[in-house]
Design a protein around this motif. Structure first.
Motif, PDB file in Angstrom:
ATOM      1  N   GLU A  39       0.839  -1.203   0.000  1.00 16.01           N
ATOM      2  CA  GLU A  39       0.000   0.000   0.000  1.00 16.01           C
ATOM      3  C   GLU A  39       0.871   1.249   0.000  1.00 16.01           C
ATOM      4  O   GLU A  39       0.550   2.245  -0.664  1.00 16.01           O
ATOM      5  N   ASP A  40       1.993   1.216   0.730  1.00 17.49           N
ATOM      6  CA  ASP A  40       2.936   2.343   0.687  1.00 17.49           C
ATOM      7  C   ASP A  40       3.447   2.567  -0.728  1.00 17.49           C
ATOM      8  O   ASP A  40       3.569   3.713  -1.180  1.00 17.49           O
ATOM      9  N   ILE A  41       3.760   1.481  -1.406  1.00 17.78           N
ATOM     10  CA  ILE A  41       4.240   1.581  -2.795  1.00 17.78           C
ATOM     11  C   ILE A  41       3.151   2.189  -3.673  1.00 17.78           C
ATOM     12  O   ILE A  41       3.415   3.069  -4.509  1.00 17.78           O
ATOM     13  N   ARG A  42       1.913   1.721  -3.499  1.00 15.47           N
ATOM     14  CA  ARG A  42       0.801   2.236  -4.300  1.00 15.47           C
ATOM     15  C   ARG A  42       0.608   3.724  -4.088  1.00 15.47           C
ATOM     16  O   ARG A  42       0.364   4.488  -5.032  1.00 15.47           O
ATOM     17  N   LEU A  43       0.741   4.155  -2.834  1.00 14.14           N
ATOM     18  CA  LEU A  43       0.457   5.554  -2.498  1.00 14.14           C
ATOM     19  C   LEU A  43       1.590   6.494  -2.873  1.00 14.14           C
ATOM     20  O   LEU A  43       1.342   7.626  -3.304  1.00 14.14           O
ATOM     21  N   GLN A  44       2.837   6.066  -2.742  1.00 21.21           N
ATOM     22  CA  GLN A  44       3.950   7.005  -2.846  1.00 21.21           C
ATOM     23  C   GLN A  44       4.990   6.644  -3.896  1.00 21.21           C
ATOM     24  O   GLN A  44       5.943   7.397  -4.078  1.00 21.21           O
ATOM     25  N   GLY A  45       4.834   5.534  -4.570  1.00 22.47           N
ATOM     26  CA  GLY A  45       5.839   5.143  -5.554  1.00 22.47           C
ATOM     27  C   GLY A  45       5.662   5.823  -6.900  1.00 22.47           C
ATOM     28  O   GLY A  45       4.553   6.192  -7.296  1.00 22.47           O
ATOM     29  N   GLN A  77      10.920   8.043   6.000  1.00 18.10           N
ATOM     30  CA  GLN A  77      11.220   7.455   4.700  1.00 18.10           C
ATOM     31  C   GLN A  77      11.248   5.929   4.868  1.00 18.10           C
ATOM     32  O   GLN A  77      11.701   5.412   5.884  1.00 18.10           O
ATOM     33  N   LEU A  78      10.782   5.242   3.842  1.00 15.99           N
ATOM     34  CA  LEU A  78      10.712   3.780   3.878  1.00 15.99           C
ATOM     35  C   LEU A  78      11.622   3.209   2.806  1.00 15.99           C
ATOM     36  O   LEU A  78      11.442   3.495   1.616  1.00 15.99           O
ATOM     37  N   ALA A  79      12.605   2.414   3.227  1.00 17.87           N
ATOM     38  CA  ALA A  79      13.581   1.845   2.302  1.00 17.87           C
ATOM     39  C   ALA A  79      13.379   0.344   2.183  1.00 17.87           C
ATOM     40  O   ALA A  79      13.321  -0.360   3.198  1.00 17.87           O
ATOM     41  N   PHE A  80      13.279  -0.144   0.957  1.00 14.95           N
ATOM     42  CA  PHE A  80      13.146  -1.580   0.701  1.00 14.95           C
ATOM     43  C   PHE A  80      14.536  -2.169   0.473  1.00 14.95           C
ATOM     44  O   PHE A  80      15.280  -1.731  -0.406  1.00 14.95           O
ATOM     45  N   VAL A  81      14.864  -3.190   1.284  1.00 19.22           N
ATOM     46  CA  VAL A  81      16.225  -3.727   1.312  1.00 19.22           C
ATOM     47  C   VAL A  81      16.196  -5.227   1.048  1.00 19.22           C
ATOM     48  O   VAL A  81      15.492  -5.964   1.763  1.00 19.22           O
ATOM     49  N   ASN A 117      15.024   2.655  -4.124  1.00 20.93           N
ATOM     50  CA  ASN A 117      14.295   1.776  -3.212  1.00 20.93           C
ATOM     51  C   ASN A 117      13.640   2.523  -2.058  1.00 20.93           C
ATOM     52  O   ASN A 117      13.092   1.902  -1.156  1.00 20.93           O
ATOM     53  N   VAL A 118      13.685   3.848  -2.084  1.00 19.89           N
ATOM     54  CA  VAL A 118      13.211   4.646  -0.946  1.00 19.89           C
ATOM     55  C   VAL A 118      11.919   5.371  -1.312  1.00 19.89           C
ATOM     56  O   VAL A 118      11.794   5.952  -2.394  1.00 19.89           O
ATOM     57  N   PHE A 119      10.955   5.326  -0.370  1.00 24.01           N
ATOM     58  CA  PHE A 119       9.632   5.915  -0.578  1.00 24.01           C
ATOM     59  C   PHE A 119       9.341   6.934   0.521  1.00 24.01           C
ATOM     60  O   PHE A 119       9.571   6.653   1.699  1.00 24.01           O
TER      61      PHE A 119
END
Length: 407
Positions: A108-114, A188-192, A229-231
């Protein structure tokens, strides 16, 4: 500073998920997966261990990709359907029902802010069966929003340092979503990717309930992550979005599943093994009039909780095309009502199992204690007493709920 310990090992295999294309298919697959997960659920709880092949079957079912938007190849199921899928699976094994809960929140974070490019990349991973886990919360702050993990920009990368707790699903994950505050104190949200230097998964979850969720510690030190990779997850609360209600409805659905599991096992045990009380004057516990009344009450309350859960999903569905201050507030209130009932009936149903089953229902071989332990632990996610306040403040004072992960 001492060197980081070695990251916990788990047999992570290449994903190969089927593609689910509709709400109806999602519900159908959820029932099949629930039947698969129910077998061995008590043993997994007892041993605090989930075989890798169980997690693989679960994530390769396609259920973990059902919220991906249609334009990126997903089913984009309704929020009501998502809640029902989680409840169905959680009635079989709520620990495994919980491990994709934050996975869905991260999507959902990806959908909203990616950006479109980010969405294309990460949604494709989810559809292939990659599992995302969270490293969002921390255990040492003065409250849940006191985040000490820091993220600073360094060219085309960011560097992250911190210590995370309650990292549900981290042991089983292909990717970890790490939350940190940047130089301006924005979240900030980072996918690792798992295995990245500076990222350590510690398998130290030791709660009495939800024992196989792998909700332990994640350590990050000098963790370098590409800026791609950061949102900017803080934006999901700077303006009205469904991020908060989304997190809450998925949590509520787990509690609904625990309540269903307790009622299922109560009915079976009362029918097959419990004894009637001597004053009832009947031959079987299932004919005991006071037992009948209490089972009936539980059934009604669980159906009421399920109905509020479904209604909350539909309120969210209505708000999704164009969320604004009022529609998001209505969604938050609707989910809060469901959260109250799912919390309370999960605790009551898991307690009534022993009251109506009698002493023999407490024997370890049945594993019924896991229902109470799971309910008691999972319903602590956030205090339901504040849901009463939220609803009352809306009704009395027209106060919209504050926007955050817990509303």
């Amino acid at each position: 500073m001492p060197p980081l310990p070695e990251s916990a090992h788990y047999d992570i295999r290449e994903p190969n998920a089927q593609r689910i294309v509709s709400d109806a298919q999602a519900i159908e697959v959820a029932h099949k997966i629930a039947a698969f997960l129910l077998e061995g659920s008590a043993e997994r709880d007892r041993n605090r261990e989930v075989p890798p092949e169980v997690v693989e079957v679960y994530s390769n079912s396609g259920l973990w990709g059902i919220t991906v938007p249609r334009e990126f190849g997903g089913a984009e199921v309704s929020y009501a359907t998502l809640a029902e899928v989680i409840a169905i699976v959680s009635a079989a094994d709520p620990s495994l029902g919980q491990i994709p809960q934050n996975h869905f929140c991260l999507l959902e974070d990806i959908r909203l802010q990616g950006s479109d490019e980010q969405k294309r990349f990460f949604f494709d991973l989810a559809l292939k069966g990659n599992r995302f886990a969270n490293a969002l919360s921390e255990t040492g702050g003065k409250n849940v929003q006191d985040i000490q993990t820091r993220l600073r920009h360094d060219g085309d990368s960011v560097l992250i340092d911190g210590r995370k707790g309650y990292c549900t699903g981290s042991l089983y994950a292909h990717w970890i979503g790490v939350l940190g505050l940047d130089e301006q104190n924005n979240a900030q949200l980072a996918f690792v990717p798992r295995g990245t230097p500076g990222l350590v998964i510690v398998d130290d979850w030791a709660s009495i309930g939800q024992r196989t969720t792998s909700s332990g510690t994640v350590l990050v030190e000098g963790l370098r992550v590409p800026a791609f990779n950061v949102f900017p997850t803080h934006r999901s609360y700077d303006v009205p979005t469904l991020a908060g209600p989304f997190a809450q409805i998925t949590t509520s659905a787990i509690d609904a599943g625990i309540a269903r599991a307790a009622l299922r096992d109560t009915i079976a045990f009362v029918r097959e093994q419990a004894r009637p009380w001597i004053d009832a004057g009947v031959e079987k516990a299932s004919e005991d009039p006071l037992t009948i009344i209490q089972v009936g009450e539980l059934g009604i309350r669980i159906e009421a909780a399920d109905a509020l859960l479904e209604r909350a999903g539909k309120v969210m569905d209505a708000a999704r095309p164009a969320p604004d201050e009022d529609s998001v507030a209505r969604a938050s209130v609707a989910v809060a009502k469901a959260k109250v009932l799912t919390t309370e009936v999960a605790i009551d149903a898991t307690n009534k199992l022993f009251e109506l089953g009698g002493t023999r229902s407490t024997l370890a071989r049945h594993g019924f204690d896991r229902h109470w332990r799971n309910a008691r632990v999972h319903t602590l996610h956030d205090p339901v007493r504040w849901k009463y306040h939220l609803v009352g403040n809306w009704l009395l004072n027209d106060k919209r709920p504050p926007r955050h992960d817990w509303n």
